[in-house]
Structures are given as C-alpha cells and as structure tokens.
Design a protein around this motif. Structure first.
Motif, PDB file in Angstrom:
ATOM      1  N   ILE A 148       0.849  -1.202   0.000  1.00  0.00           N
ATOM      2  CA  ILE A 148       0.000   0.000   0.000  1.00  0.00           C
ATOM      3  C   ILE A 148       0.877   1.242   0.000  1.00  0.00           C
ATOM      4  O   ILE A 148       0.690   2.159  -0.803  1.00  0.00           O
ATOM      5  CB  ILE A 148      -0.926   0.023   1.234  1.00  0.00           C
ATOM      6  CG1 ILE A 148      -1.777  -1.240   1.294  1.00  0.00           C
ATOM      7  CG2 ILE A 148      -1.815   1.256   1.196  1.00  0.00           C
ATOM      8  CD1 ILE A 148      -2.617  -1.311   2.548  1.00  0.00           C
ATOM      9  N   LEU A 152       1.196   4.063  -2.922  1.00  0.00           N
ATOM     10  CA  LEU A 152       0.850   5.471  -2.689  1.00  0.00           C
ATOM     11  C   LEU A 152       1.986   6.403  -3.098  1.00  0.00           C
ATOM     12  O   LEU A 152       1.755   7.544  -3.489  1.00  0.00           O
ATOM     13  CB  LEU A 152       0.509   5.692  -1.215  1.00  0.00           C
ATOM     14  CG  LEU A 152      -0.872   5.224  -0.767  1.00  0.00           C
ATOM     15  CD1 LEU A 152      -0.992   5.277   0.737  1.00  0.00           C
ATOM     16  CD2 LEU A 152      -1.955   6.086  -1.403  1.00  0.00           C
ATOM     17  N   MET A 156       6.556   9.222  -6.737  1.00  0.00           N
ATOM     18  CA  MET A 156       7.514  10.160  -6.125  1.00  0.00           C
ATOM     19  C   MET A 156       8.938   9.705  -6.348  1.00  0.00           C
ATOM     20  O   MET A 156       9.251   8.526  -6.284  1.00  0.00           O
ATOM     21  CB  MET A 156       7.267  10.233  -4.623  1.00  0.00           C
ATOM     22  CG  MET A 156       5.990  10.914  -4.283  1.00  0.00           C
ATOM     23  SD  MET A 156       5.692  10.713  -2.543  1.00  0.00           S
ATOM     24  CE  MET A 156       3.934  10.739  -2.564  1.00  0.00           C
ATOM     25  N   LEU A 162       9.211   8.379   2.938  1.00  0.00           N
ATOM     26  CA  LEU A 162       7.770   8.525   3.145  1.00  0.00           C
ATOM     27  C   LEU A 162       7.121   7.155   3.357  1.00  0.00           C
ATOM     28  O   LEU A 162       6.266   6.997   4.230  1.00  0.00           O
ATOM     29  CB  LEU A 162       7.146   9.263   1.961  1.00  0.00           C
ATOM     30  CG  LEU A 162       5.685   9.635   2.151  1.00  0.00           C
ATOM     31  CD1 LEU A 162       5.501  10.522   3.365  1.00  0.00           C
ATOM     32  CD2 LEU A 162       5.142  10.340   0.921  1.00  0.00           C
ATOM     33  N   ILE A 165       7.468   6.162   6.890  1.00  0.00           N
ATOM     34  CA  ILE A 165       6.578   6.889   7.803  1.00  0.00           C
ATOM     35  C   ILE A 165       5.150   6.378   7.679  1.00  0.00           C
ATOM     36  O   ILE A 165       4.435   6.223   8.662  1.00  0.00           O
ATOM     37  CB  ILE A 165       6.620   8.400   7.507  1.00  0.00           C
ATOM     38  CG1 ILE A 165       8.028   8.938   7.759  1.00  0.00           C
ATOM     39  CG2 ILE A 165       5.625   9.150   8.376  1.00  0.00           C
ATOM     40  CD1 ILE A 165       8.198  10.375   7.333  1.00  0.00           C
ATOM     41  N   LEU A 166       4.732   6.102   6.445  1.00  0.00           N
ATOM     42  CA  LEU A 166       3.352   5.661   6.235  1.00  0.00           C
ATOM     43  C   LEU A 166       3.132   4.256   6.780  1.00  0.00           C
ATOM     44  O   LEU A 166       2.074   3.944   7.322  1.00  0.00           O
ATOM     45  CB  LEU A 166       3.018   5.667   4.736  1.00  0.00           C
ATOM     46  CG  LEU A 166       3.110   6.991   3.989  1.00  0.00           C
ATOM     47  CD1 LEU A 166       2.634   6.822   2.568  1.00  0.00           C
ATOM     48  CD2 LEU A 166       2.293   8.045   4.690  1.00  0.00           C
ATOM     49  N   ALA A 212      -6.536  -1.734  -1.550  1.00  0.00           N
ATOM     50  CA  ALA A 212      -6.058  -0.377  -1.306  1.00  0.00           C
ATOM     51  C   ALA A 212      -4.897  -0.047  -2.231  1.00  0.00           C
ATOM     52  O   ALA A 212      -4.857   1.027  -2.846  1.00  0.00           O
ATOM     53  CB  ALA A 212      -5.636  -0.231   0.158  1.00  0.00           C
ATOM     54  N   SER A 215      -6.019   0.492  -5.861  1.00  0.00           N
ATOM     55  CA  SER A 215      -6.686   1.771  -6.147  1.00  0.00           C
ATOM     56  C   SER A 215      -5.670   2.909  -6.113  1.00  0.00           C
ATOM     57  O   SER A 215      -5.793   3.868  -6.875  1.00  0.00           O
ATOM     58  CB  SER A 215      -7.847   2.012  -5.184  1.00  0.00           C
ATOM     59  OG  SER A 215      -7.396   2.024  -3.867  1.00  0.00           O
ATOM     60  N   ALA A 216      -4.646   2.786  -5.264  1.00  0.00           N
ATOM     61  CA  ALA A 216      -3.604   3.808  -5.259  1.00  0.00           C
ATOM     62  C   ALA A 216      -2.826   3.793  -6.569  1.00  0.00           C
ATOM     63  O   ALA A 216      -2.469   4.841  -7.108  1.00  0.00           O
ATOM     64  CB  ALA A 216      -2.651   3.590  -4.091  1.00  0.00           C
ATOM     65  N   LEU A 219      -4.758   5.341  -9.378  1.00  0.00           N
ATOM     66  CA  LEU A 219      -4.701   6.779  -9.226  1.00  0.00           C
ATOM     67  C   LEU A 219      -3.425   7.331  -9.850  1.00  0.00           C
ATOM     68  O   LEU A 219      -3.449   8.323 -10.586  1.00  0.00           O
ATOM     69  CB  LEU A 219      -4.753   7.097  -7.733  1.00  0.00           C
ATOM     70  CG  LEU A 219      -4.507   8.521  -7.303  1.00  0.00           C
ATOM     71  CD1 LEU A 219      -5.599   9.385  -7.847  1.00  0.00           C
ATOM     72  CD2 LEU A 219      -4.497   8.576  -5.788  1.00  0.00           C
ATOM     73  N   ALA A 220      -2.294   6.660  -9.593  1.00  0.00           N
ATOM     74  CA  ALA A 220      -1.017   7.168 -10.091  1.00  0.00           C
ATOM     75  C   ALA A 220      -0.917   7.016 -11.602  1.00  0.00           C
ATOM     76  O   ALA A 220      -0.311   7.842 -12.279  1.00  0.00           O
ATOM     77  CB  ALA A 220       0.133   6.425  -9.420  1.00  0.00           C
TER      78      ALA A 220
END
Lengths: 222, 216, 62
Positions: A148, A152, A156, A162, A165-166, A212, A215-216, A219-220
């Motif tokens: 996930i 997301l 990047m 990141l 952290i996520l 999840a 779908s991420a 989106l990208a």
C-alpha cells in the motif's frame, strides 16, 4: 488464470533474481542491524537474550522496508506497469502477486538468516522454532501492507522515507504479536493466542491490502 | 467558544474538587481527556470525509479532511504532553509505556504520515485521493493497533499502576469535563472552518494566477 | 493565593500543561487566521487587475 498468475510470479522472481542485489542487500542489512545492538547495549548475554526476540523482529521490519519503495516504481517508470494492466488479470491480483514476490525475494532470505542472528543474540534454544514459525506467518503482512505504501508513493522520486513513515505504524501489530509469541515460549507460557493473532493480522492484510494498493496504483497511472 | 473555555477553565481550576486519590493533579484531566478524545474524533472525521471523497468525489470532503489534520495533530500532541505532565506526579516518570499513551503516540505517527502524503504530492487532486486511501487504511488499522498495544501492555504491565482515567468519575468532575469537551469541540469546528475557507481561497488564487498567466 | 498557584505541590505540573495547551491552540488559531488573511489579500491583489478588462477596477470589496 492460475497459469497467468504463475507466469507473472516467475517473471517477478526472475527480475528480482537478475537485479540480484535486493535479496542479498536485505539480508546484509538485517545482519548488520542486529549486530549493532550488542555493540550498542553491551555484550552481557542475559540482556541480549532477553531482548533477542524484539531486536530480531524490529530488524526484520526495517529490512523488509528496504526494497519496498521500489516494489512498483521500476515498473511505473519504464511503463511496464501500464503493460501489466493489459494482462487479463485484475490489478488487485497483480498487486498481490508482486507483494508475494517481494516476500519470497526479501523476507524469505531474511527468515533463513534469522537463526544465525538468534545465536548471536543468545536466544534460548527453545525459541528458535517459534521464531521461524512466527516470522513465516507474520512477514507476509509486511509485504502486503508495505505494498500500500509503495503504491501510494509510486510517482515520487524519493518515496523511500515517506514509505517508512506511512507503513511502520501499521507494522506495529505484527511486531507485537510476533515478539510476544517468541517471548511466550522463552518464558514458558502459551504462545498459541499470539500466533493466532499474528496469523489473523497477516490474513487480513493479504485480503484487504491488494484493494487499497490497486486503487492507489490506478490513481497514479491516471 | 471563548465563553465555553472560560467557564470550563473556571470550573476546572477553581470550583471542581480535588480527587481523593490523585489530589489536585486531577485538574490536568480536564484538558488531557478532551485533547485525547478530540484526537480520536478528528481522525474519525478525516476517515469519514475520506470515504465521502472516494465514493462521491465531493471536493469539500477533501478540504475538510485536509484542514482537520493539523488540528488533529495538535490535539494528539497536546494529549501526549499533558499526559506526560500528569504522569510525572502520578507515576513518578515523565513517560510510561502505558497502553493509552502508546496508542496515542501511534496515532500521532498516523497523523504525521497523513499530513506528509498531502505535502509530498504536488497535484492537489492526486494528493487528495492518495491521502484518502491512506486515511481509510489507517482507520481500519486503528482498532487493530489499539488492541495489539493493549495486549502488549498487559503482558508487560506490573499490576499496581494507577490508571489515568480513574475508575469512576464523580458528578462534580463530570460537569467541568463535559464543558471542556464542548469548548474543544467548538474550537475544532471554528478552526476547521477557517482552514477550509483558506483552502478554498487558495484554490481560487491558483485559478486566478493560472488565468493571469494565460492571459499575459 | 500562593496556595492556589501551588495546588498542593501539583501546580508545577498543572500550570505548564494549561499554558502549553492554550499556547498551542491559540497559536494554531492565529496561524489559520493569518494564512486565510494572507490568501484573501493575495486574491484581492490579483482580482482588480484580472477583472479590470471586464468589469472595472472597483469591484473587489464585497
């Protein structure tokens, strides 16, 4: 469909193997991270054996993170992610296959290396079996939840930090139940409930995370 | 909002009685408990707004979720700080790995991740959907994390620790507590509306600048 | 009075926690207001010029 999944999985593993470094690097990182602890807390064997389960599990979490940010990124950058979209498989399944490949390429070698580190950490002999078992049933959750975070941050350039952290807060249940299971055996109490919960977290992650992450990714890809 | 705070503080600091076990230090509860509740409530609101934004693509839901996050982060940080200031006289230490404090600490990290992803993705539309997915994933995990942390703390807990939420709350303490909760809620709504308005104006500004750049 | 601030010795913990809470809450409120005001000003600065071609320069204030 099963054939396609098989081919895809083999393809992913082949890629991981050819890039080669990722498995070896994860193991090397894992070993070094664990070795730092005796150097940090001192060589007293009692202390080391008391924290052994926790240190090894934490090092596993961090090592699993290492290659996560590249899970979809390489494919995203060279456009092969769009081509994967042409395969007659739902993206969710593709994500699951890639997460499984990550587990085989990264987590499995770490698990194989873990007994050596348990010796270095002076873990009690009765803990080895449950450690291997807890890692086997616990680490798939890391790859799947990690997928996930990887999805997301796929677009990047420097998503690595990141992702940590996520994703690290979401690794906490796996860490707790995994360590508790080993400690339970080491202190001669029941490990069963811990292992059940550990397995439940993994099952839940494997069931939900692909949705999840997919779908991420959609989106990208726009 | 100001009135609620004034009444709440007056009651919390002056008229409410000292607890028979915790003495005057119980007065920290009147700001600690509302902060902690609001920290959780705000995360719930973010998750609900994210759900609305994913299903109905309502742009206001995105703005609400984004605007609520820094306020929620502030509540979470305050719950941690006041918990620590309460813990020192009660437990003798600034930080105790108690199940509640630990869960709130994890919640703090969830907020950080949520805010970080908003900042990391430049395109606002993409950022809003990525953040929404993350918020929902985090929200599903909150009960699991909370359960695991409680599990962990019962394994490691020495039995005789005073818990931060006394077993029962007397009526004379409940009223000031509720007034403070109300004040915190009013504060949240006010600041949320300000921040949402600012987000709206920021988008308008972007459109204007774009127009101007194209016109020039 | 001294007794009130001392709060049985717990004052050292109670007062800082109240101060921190209100400094943070008020600070966040002020930051939000300022941010909003700055943005609105930026819009005002852009708007008259942008509207100048179509509606005339005075239409900026509601």
């Amino acid at each position: 469909m099963r054939r396609t999944v098989g081919i895809l999985l083999r393809h992913e593993l082949h890629l991981a193997w050819r890039q080669g470094s990722s498995s070896g690097m994860a193991v090397a990182f894992f070993v070094i991270a664990v070795v730092l602890f005796p150097l940090g807390v001192g060589p007293e064997l009692n202390i080391l054996s008391r924290v052994s389960a926790g240190v090894i599990w934490v090092a596993v979490l961090l090592s699993a993170l290492l290659s996560l940010d590249r899970l979809f990124q390489a494919d995203f950058e060279d456009g092969s992610l769009d081509q994967l979209g042409l395969i007659p498989l739902p993206l969710e399944l593709i994500v699951a296959v890639k997460a499984a490949a990550h587990w085989i390429a990264t987590c499995l070698p770490i698990i194989v290396a873990s007994p050596v580190l348990a010796i270095l950490m002076n873990m009690g002999g009765e803990g080895f079996g449950v450690m291997l078992f807890s890692l086997l049933i616990g680490t798939p959750a890391l790859s799947f939840i990690g997928a996930i975070g990887a999805a997301l941050t796929v677009a990047m350039r420097r998503g690595g930090v990141l992702v940590s952290i996520l994703v690290l807060p979401l690794f906490i249940p796996t860490l707790i139940f995994g360590v508790s299971a080993i400690d339970a055996v080491l202190t001669q109490t029941v490990a069963g409930p811990n292992l059940l919960l550990l397995g439940a977290v993994t099952a839940l992650a494997m069931a939900l995370a692909p949705f999840a992450a997919a779908s991420a990714l959609r989106l990208a890809m726009g | 909002m100001a009135a609620a705070f004034a009444v709440g503080i007056y009651m919390a600091l002056i008229t409410s009685p000292a607890d028979f076990k915790q003495g005057e230090s119980v007065r920290i509860m009147y700001i600690h408990v509302p902060s902690a509740w609001m920290a959780l409530l705000t995360y719930t609101i973010i998750a609900v707004a994210s759900g609305v934004s994913i299903i109905w693509r309502h742009p206001l839901a995105d703005l609400a979720a984004k605007s609520a996050a820094p306020v929620g982060l502030a509540f979470t940080g305050l719950a941690l700080i006041t918990g620590s200031l309460w813990g020192k006289p009660m437990w003798g230490d600034w930080w105790v790995w108690d199940a509640r404090l630990t869960s709130v600490l994890v919640l703090f990290f969830l907020y950080l991740g949520y805010i970080a992803i908003w900042q990391a993705i430049e395109d606002q539309n993409q950022a809003s959907r990525a953040a929404a997915i993350l918020a929902l994933v985090g929200f599903v995990n909150v009960p699991i994390i909370k359960f695991s942390v409680e599990w962990w703390s019962t394994l490691h807990q020495p039995a005789s620790v005073i818990r931060l939420d006394g077993p029962t709350i007397d009526g004379s303490m409940l009223v000031p507590l509720l007034v403070m909760v109300l004040a915190f809620k009013a504060y949240f709504i006010t600041v949320l509306l300000w921040r949402m308005k600012a987000e709206l104006v920021a988008r308008k500004l972007q459109v204007l600048r774009l127009k101007k750049a194209q016109g020039a | 009075m001294v007794e009130f601030f001392n709060m049985d010795g717990y004052g050292v913990f109670i007062w800082p926690s109240y101060v921190i809470v209100f400094v943070v809450l008020i600070g966040l409120g002020i930051q939000s207001r300022k941010w909003l005001a700055n943005l609105e000003k930026a819009v005002q600065d852009l708007q008259p010029e942008g509207d100048a071609e179509s509606e005339g320069p005075q239409i900026g204030e509601p």
